[in-house]
Design a protein around this motif. Sequence first.
Motif, PDB file in Angstrom:
ATOM      1  N   PHE A 149       0.833  -1.205   0.000  1.00 55.85           N
ATOM      2  CA  PHE A 149       0.000   0.000   0.000  1.00 55.85           C
ATOM      3  C   PHE A 149       0.869   1.258   0.000  1.00 55.85           C
ATOM      4  CE2 PHE A 149      -3.289  -2.904   1.766  1.00 55.85           C
ATOM      5  CZ  PHE A 149      -4.253  -2.701   0.788  1.00 55.85           C
ATOM      6  N   TRP A 150       1.990   1.215   0.711  1.00 55.39           N
ATOM      7  CA  TRP A 150       2.869   2.382   0.756  1.00 55.39           C
ATOM      8  C   TRP A 150       3.548   2.623  -0.577  1.00 55.39           C
ATOM      9  CZ3 TRP A 150       5.894   4.544   5.378  1.00 55.39           C
ATOM     10  CH2 TRP A 150       4.997   4.949   6.356  1.00 55.39           C
ATOM     11  N   ILE A 151       3.860   1.580  -1.311  1.00 59.89           N
ATOM     12  CA  ILE A 151       4.421   1.767  -2.655  1.00 59.89           C
ATOM     13  C   ILE A 151       3.407   2.506  -3.522  1.00 59.89           C
ATOM     14  CG2 ILE A 151       5.098   0.559  -4.777  1.00 59.89           C
ATOM     15  CD1 ILE A 151       6.408  -1.570  -2.949  1.00 59.89           C
TER      16      ILE A 151
ATOM     17  N   PHE B 282       3.742   6.360  -5.129  1.00 65.76           N
ATOM     18  CA  PHE B 282       3.522   6.773  -6.516  1.00 65.76           C
ATOM     19  C   PHE B 282       2.484   7.884  -6.601  1.00 65.76           C
ATOM     20  CE2 PHE B 282       5.278   2.530  -7.860  1.00 65.76           C
ATOM     21  CZ  PHE B 282       6.361   3.046  -8.556  1.00 65.76           C
ATOM     22  N   LEU B 283       1.415   7.774  -5.821  1.00 73.44           N
ATOM     23  CA  LEU B 283       0.395   8.828  -5.823  1.00 73.44           C
ATOM     24  C   LEU B 283       0.962  10.161  -5.316  1.00 73.44           C
ATOM     25  CD1 LEU B 283      -2.800   6.962  -4.511  1.00 73.44           C
ATOM     26  CD2 LEU B 283      -2.252   7.629  -6.863  1.00 73.44           C
ATOM     27  N   THR B 284       1.800  10.086  -4.288  1.00 69.42           N
ATOM     28  CA  THR B 284       2.399  11.305  -3.736  1.00 69.42           C
ATOM     29  C   THR B 284       3.377  11.924  -4.726  1.00 69.42           C
ATOM     30  OG1 THR B 284       2.160  10.379  -1.517  1.00 69.42           O
ATOM     31  CG2 THR B 284       3.615  12.272  -1.745  1.00 69.42           C
ATOM     32  N   LEU B 285       4.149  11.093  -5.412  1.00 70.20           N
ATOM     33  CA  LEU B 285       5.062  11.615  -6.437  1.00 70.20           C
ATOM     34  C   LEU B 285       4.276  12.280  -7.568  1.00 70.20           C
ATOM     35  CD1 LEU B 285       7.751   8.784  -6.622  1.00 70.20           C
ATOM     36  CD2 LEU B 285       8.058  11.117  -5.766  1.00 70.20           C
ATOM     37  N   GLN B 286       3.151  11.707  -7.941  1.00 66.89           N
ATOM     38  CA  GLN B 286       2.298  12.318  -8.965  1.00 66.89           C
ATOM     39  C   GLN B 286       1.763  13.664  -8.479  1.00 66.89           C
ATOM     40  OE1 GLN B 286       1.717  11.579 -12.054  1.00 66.89           O
ATOM     41  NE2 GLN B 286       0.162  13.133 -12.399  1.00 66.89           N
ATOM     42  N   ALA B 287       1.342  13.730  -7.229  1.00 65.56           N
ATOM     43  CA  ALA B 287       0.851  15.001  -6.673  1.00 65.56           C
ATOM     44  C   ALA B 287       1.967  16.045  -6.632  1.00 65.56           C
ATOM     45  CB  ALA B 287       0.285  14.770  -5.274  1.00 65.56           C
ATOM     46  N   ALA B 288       3.186  15.614  -6.316  1.00 66.51           N
ATOM     47  CA  ALA B 288       4.320  16.540  -6.293  1.00 66.51           C
ATOM     48  C   ALA B 288       4.611  17.079  -7.692  1.00 66.51           C
ATOM     49  CB  ALA B 288       5.554  15.842  -5.732  1.00 66.51           C
ATOM     50  N   ARG B 289       4.544  16.195  -8.682  1.00 65.53           N
ATOM     51  CA  ARG B 289       4.777  16.624 -10.069  1.00 65.53           C
ATOM     52  C   ARG B 289       3.722  17.649 -10.492  1.00 65.53           C
ATOM     53  NH1 ARG B 289       3.503  15.379 -15.253  1.00 65.53           N
ATOM     54  NH2 ARG B 289       1.967  13.811 -14.713  1.00 65.53           N
ATOM     55  N   GLU B 290       2.470  17.381 -10.157  1.00 65.88           N
ATOM     56  CA  GLU B 290       1.399  18.318 -10.489  1.00 65.88           C
ATOM     57  C   GLU B 290       1.572  19.643  -9.753  1.00 65.88           C
ATOM     58  OE1 GLU B 290      -2.234  16.291  -9.615  1.00 65.88           O
ATOM     59  OE2 GLU B 290      -1.988  14.880 -11.281  1.00 65.88           O
ATOM     60  N   SER B 291       1.978  19.584  -8.494  1.00 59.91           N
ATOM     61  CA  SER B 291       2.180  20.794  -7.706  1.00 59.91           C
ATOM     62  C   SER B 291       3.320  21.641  -8.267  1.00 59.91           C
ATOM     63  CB  SER B 291       2.457  20.421  -6.248  1.00 59.91           C
ATOM     64  OG  SER B 291       2.618  21.567  -5.461  1.00 59.91           O
TER      65      SER B 291
ATOM     66  N   LEU C 222       6.256  17.295  -0.770  1.00 57.11           N
ATOM     67  CA  LEU C 222       5.540  16.193  -1.417  1.00 57.11           C
ATOM     68  C   LEU C 222       6.505  15.290  -2.179  1.00 57.11           C
ATOM     69  CD1 LEU C 222       2.316  17.899  -2.827  1.00 57.11           C
ATOM     70  CD2 LEU C 222       2.416  16.064  -1.148  1.00 57.11           C
ATOM     71  N   LEU C 223       7.460  15.889  -2.855  1.00 55.79           N
ATOM     72  CA  LEU C 223       8.443  15.111  -3.605  1.00 55.79           C
ATOM     73  C   LEU C 223       9.278  14.232  -2.672  1.00 55.79           C
ATOM     74  CD1 LEU C 223       9.708  14.536  -6.388  1.00 55.79           C
ATOM     75  CD2 LEU C 223      11.254  16.445  -5.947  1.00 55.79           C
TER      76      LEU C 223
ATOM     77  N   THR D 119      10.248   4.251  -1.086  1.00 53.30           N
ATOM     78  CA  THR D 119      11.362   3.405  -0.653  1.00 53.30           C
ATOM     79  C   THR D 119      11.051   2.675   0.656  1.00 53.30           C
ATOM     80  OG1 THR D 119      12.463   5.329   0.335  1.00 53.30           O
ATOM     81  CG2 THR D 119      13.163   4.687  -1.881  1.00 53.30           C
ATOM     82  N   THR D 120      10.281   3.303   1.529  1.00 53.17           N
ATOM     83  CA  THR D 120       9.858   2.615   2.748  1.00 53.17           C
ATOM     84  C   THR D 120       8.961   1.430   2.390  1.00 53.17           C
ATOM     85  OG1 THR D 120      10.003   4.617   4.096  1.00 53.17           O
ATOM     86  CG2 THR D 120       8.622   2.847   4.947  1.00 53.17           C
TER      87      THR D 120
END
Length: 142
Positions: free
Chosen positions: A19-21, A25-34, A57-58, A66-67
């Motif tokens: 679930f954390w993986i 990915f969702l957080t990295l996508q949000a960072a890219r959008e931000s 966010l990134l 990685t966790t």
Amino acid sequence: MEAFLVIGLRSCLRLFGAFWIFGGFLTLQAARESLSLDQALEAIAMEKQDRLLSYFLLLGGLFTLTTGMGLVLASRLVFIPLTLSIISQLVYFGLQKRRFSRAKTAEEREDAQVQPATVNAFKTSCLVAIACGIGWMVGSLK
């Protein structure tokens, strides 16, 4: 009974890691959008935007990803990104608290508020760190 505990905890940590993986990915996508939004606002408004949230966010996405990988692998190395994640969240909280105390307008104060989802993510990280510590003690992490 002890073997059941070790296998059960390892399985739970691995499932949580999956679930954390996904969350990473969702957080990295949000960072890219931000970051893209910050660039667009800079181009339109012709003034520099505060990218603290985007960079947080990134970093958070990378540490979460990685966790999650460390949890899926049931590796003791999971403590490295997990600790870095907790530290980065504490730094972010400190920076936001300082920004809030320096804010002069209601809009600046609102921008400096830490979102409840971020607080919940911090609490979850701490609980996972405790679970990993227990997992390490009973031999669930390699």
